[in-house]
Scaffold this motif. Structure first.
Motif, short mmCIF file in Angstrom:
data_model
loop_
_atom_site.label_atom_id
_atom_site.label_comp_id
_atom_site.label_asym_id
_atom_site.label_seq_id
_atom_site.Cartn_x
_atom_site.Cartn_y
_atom_site.Cartn_z
N UNK A 59 0.81 -1.22 0.00
CA UNK A 59 0.00 0.00 0.00
C UNK A 59 0.84 1.27 0.00
N UNK A 60 2.16 1.15 0.16
CA UNK A 60 3.03 2.33 0.13
C UNK A 60 4.35 1.96 -0.53
N UNK A 61 4.79 2.81 -1.44
CA UNK A 61 6.15 2.73 -1.97
C UNK A 61 6.82 4.07 -1.70
N UNK A 62 7.89 4.03 -0.93
CA UNK A 62 8.61 5.25 -0.55
C UNK A 62 9.86 5.37 -1.40
N UNK A 63 10.00 6.50 -2.05
CA UNK A 63 11.24 6.77 -2.80
C UNK A 63 12.18 7.54 -1.87
N UNK A 64 13.37 7.01 -1.73
CA UNK A 64 14.33 7.53 -0.74
C UNK A 64 15.47 8.26 -1.44
N UNK A 65 15.88 9.38 -0.84
CA UNK A 65 17.06 10.11 -1.31
C UNK A 65 17.64 10.86 -0.12
N UNK A 66 18.95 10.74 0.04
CA UNK A 66 19.61 11.40 1.17
C UNK A 66 21.10 11.53 0.86
N UNK A 67 21.76 12.40 1.60
CA UNK A 67 23.20 12.60 1.46
C UNK A 67 23.86 12.04 2.71
N UNK A 68 24.74 11.08 2.54
CA UNK A 68 25.49 10.47 3.64
C UNK A 68 26.90 11.05 3.61
N UNK A 69 27.26 11.74 4.68
CA UNK A 69 28.57 12.40 4.73
C UNK A 69 29.25 12.09 6.07
N UNK A 70 30.47 11.64 6.03
CA UNK A 70 31.24 11.37 7.24
C UNK A 70 32.71 11.20 6.87
N UNK A 71 33.54 11.09 7.91
CA UNK A 71 34.98 10.87 7.72
C UNK A 71 35.38 9.61 8.46
N UNK A 72 35.98 8.70 7.73
CA UNK A 72 36.50 7.46 8.31
C UNK A 72 37.90 7.76 8.84
N UNK A 73 38.05 7.79 10.16
CA UNK A 73 39.32 8.19 10.76
C UNK A 73 40.36 7.06 10.71
N UNK A 74 41.60 7.47 10.56
CA UNK A 74 42.74 6.55 10.67
C UNK A 74 43.52 6.97 11.92
N UNK A 75 43.65 6.05 12.84
CA UNK A 75 44.35 6.36 14.09
C UNK A 75 45.42 5.32 14.37
N UNK A 76 46.34 5.72 15.22
CA UNK A 76 47.41 4.82 15.64
C UNK A 76 47.50 4.88 17.16
N UNK A 77 47.35 3.72 17.80
CA UNK A 77 47.43 3.70 19.24
C UNK A 77 48.84 3.96 19.74
N UNK A 78 48.95 4.72 20.82
CA UNK A 78 50.25 5.02 21.42
C UNK A 78 50.54 3.96 22.47
N UNK A 79 51.63 3.24 22.30
CA UNK A 79 51.94 2.14 23.23
C UNK A 79 51.93 2.58 24.69
N UNK A 80 51.44 1.69 25.55
CA UNK A 80 51.39 1.86 27.00
C UNK A 80 50.53 3.05 27.44
N UNK A 81 49.67 3.51 26.54
CA UNK A 81 48.74 4.59 26.90
C UNK A 81 47.36 4.25 26.33
N UNK A 82 46.36 5.03 26.76
CA UNK A 82 45.01 4.89 26.23
C UNK A 82 44.75 5.90 25.11
N UNK A 83 45.79 6.57 24.68
CA UNK A 83 45.62 7.61 23.67
C UNK A 83 45.83 7.04 22.26
N UNK A 84 45.21 7.71 21.33
CA UNK A 84 45.36 7.36 19.91
C UNK A 84 45.80 8.59 19.14
N UNK A 85 46.67 8.36 18.21
CA UNK A 85 47.17 9.45 17.38
C UNK A 85 46.39 9.46 16.07
N UNK A 86 45.77 10.60 15.75
CA UNK A 86 45.00 10.73 14.51
C UNK A 86 45.96 11.01 13.36
N UNK A 87 45.96 10.09 12.41
CA UNK A 87 46.86 10.21 11.27
C UNK A 87 46.17 10.78 10.04
N UNK A 88 44.89 10.81 10.05
CA UNK A 88 44.13 11.30 8.89
C UNK A 88 42.84 10.53 8.76
#
Length: 218
Positions: A59-88
């Motif tokens: 009883x319904x057909x929905x036509x969908x359109x949207x813009x999906x925008x995001x950034x897939x991060x690349x990180x590197x964990x810093x040994x012996x810490x809980x921190x991560x280094x963002x590389x891009x």
């Protein structure tokens, strides 16, 4: 005193036969009158087999359109810490297109109440559900989805054989698919599906002389 004798006239066999025939005709006529003037039984409601043959009523057909925008991060964990280094990362801009179908399963239709004399009935139906939801992967000029931009940031372009691009593209398509499914499951979409289904079913019953009220299962 002499006894008085009253003579009783005897009917001939022919007269007796004629009298019996006449009585039979009268009784038969009365029986025929009773049959012809017997109140007609109220007709049953339309068979649900017809609805079951529909399977799922879309009883319904929905036509969908949207813009999906995001950034897939690349990180590197810093040994012996809980921190991560963002590389891009990988920036993605996807113009997503698709459609979805919503309908009710008519095989589960049931009469909840029937008033044969008034020719009214209450029809119980299952709630509409998503029958299909898809992201269109066809050509762009034919309504398909397309990536407007996929580009690296930071040191991502310098990493040879980086899987970040592939992962980002897959993630974008997964998000688009989930978004289409949410659109189909929205309360406004389900409400529209119910209204459209009733607009189809009620005239079908009215054509047979019946008035139905539709009640939806939660």
């Amino acid at each position: 005193m002499a006894d008085t004798v009253v003579a009783t006239p005897r009917r001939s066999p022919l007269a007796a036969a004629l009298a019996g025939t006449a009585l039979g005709m009268v009784l038969g006529g009365l029986g025929l009158w009773a049959v012809l003037h017997r109140p007609a039984a109220p007709p049953p409601p339309p068979a649900l087999l017809t609805l079951e043959d529909m399977g799922h009523l879309v009883s319904v057909k929905v036509r969908y359109a949207n813009v999906i925008e995001f950034t897939q991060q690349i990180t590197q964990g810093i040994p012996w810490t809980q921190w991560e280094l963002k590389l891009g990362g990988t920036q993605v801009l996807l113009v997503a297109r698709g459609d979805c179908l919503v309908g009710a399963d008519m095989r589960q239709a049931r009469y909840e109440a029937v008033d044969a004399a008034a020719r009214t009935a209450v029809l119980r139906l299952p709630a509409p559900v998503t029958l299909s939801a898809r992201v269109q992967h066809g050509p762009r000029d034919q309504g398909g989805s397309y990536f407007y931009a996929v580009q690296g940031t930071g040191i991502e372009p310098l990493i040879p054989g980086s899987a970040s691009h592939t992962q980002a593209i897959d993630t974008a398509l997964q998000r688009a698919q989930q978004d289409v499914e949410r659109t189909c499951q929205a309360s406004s979409t389900v409400a529209t599906a119910k209204e459209n289904a009733e607009a189809v079913l009620k005239p079908l019953f009215a054509a047979t002389g019946w008035t139905v009220q539709v009640r939806w299962q939660p």
